[in-house]
Design a protein around this motif. Structure first.
Motif: not given
Length: 190
Positions: A146-168
């Protein structure tokens, strides 16, 4: 074409992602990717066995970094604190190139069943690496999975937001925020 220029691997990845987004995965040839990257076909094959593997570039490294971060987390860390350490370590290794190609890569994957299948395998591999590292820390099987799957989901969600923003902010800011949101969401599941 120059005989040797540094960064051929990165140029091949960018060229492939651009071509996949422009004309589709199936319509893109290795020769076109090599030409766009300014290298020969033999250089392409020194770096990748086929065009599909371009999108898995760095997968082993990413899984290894996630697992190393978990392994090196403090002894008293909870499973999700250890996952956060893995996310931090892997996120810190992601640079501007990863951010730049994110939206184009997402579009290319969305347009190809074969790439969607490859992306799914990549996800399974990342979750398995985190689960194995947690299990090695003594976390029981179901909790580690469960923790591994949550880690994967967090990585994917975080990466998607990071790639779509101009923030520093770096990627770690987004992956750790996503993990925190997911942790809070699990508390509401009852």
């Amino acid at each position: 074409m120059a005989r040797w220029e540094p960064g051929a691997r990165e140029r091949l990845i960018v060229a492939a992602v651009d071509l996949f987004a422009e004309q589709g995965y199936d319509s893109t040839t290795v020769a076109q990717i090599a030409e766009r990257a300014g290298v020969t076909k033999s250089t392409f094959f020194r770096h990748f066995p086929d065009k599909r593997e371009l999108l898995a570039a760095g997968q082993e490294t990413l899984s290894r970094l996630l697992a190393e971060g978990i392994t090196e987390a403090p002894a008293g860390a909870t499973p999700l604190e250890a996952v956060a350490a893995g996310l931090q370590r892997a996120s810190d290794a992601m640079g501007p190139l990863n951010r730049e190609i994110g939206p184009r890569l997402k579009a290319a994957v969305a347009a190809s069943t074969e790439l969607q299948e490859r992306d799914a395998l990549k996800s399974v591999s990342m979750a398995a690496a985190m689960t194995a590292a947690l299990t090695a820390r003594g976390v029981p099987g179901a909790a580690a999975a469960l923790a591994g799957e949550l880690g994967l989901l967090a990585f994917k969600r975080g990466y998607a937001e990071w790639a779509d923003t101009d923030a520093d902010h770096g990627l770690a800011h987004y992956t750790l925020a996503a993990l925190s949101e997911l942790r809070a969401a699990t508390a509401t599941l009852g």
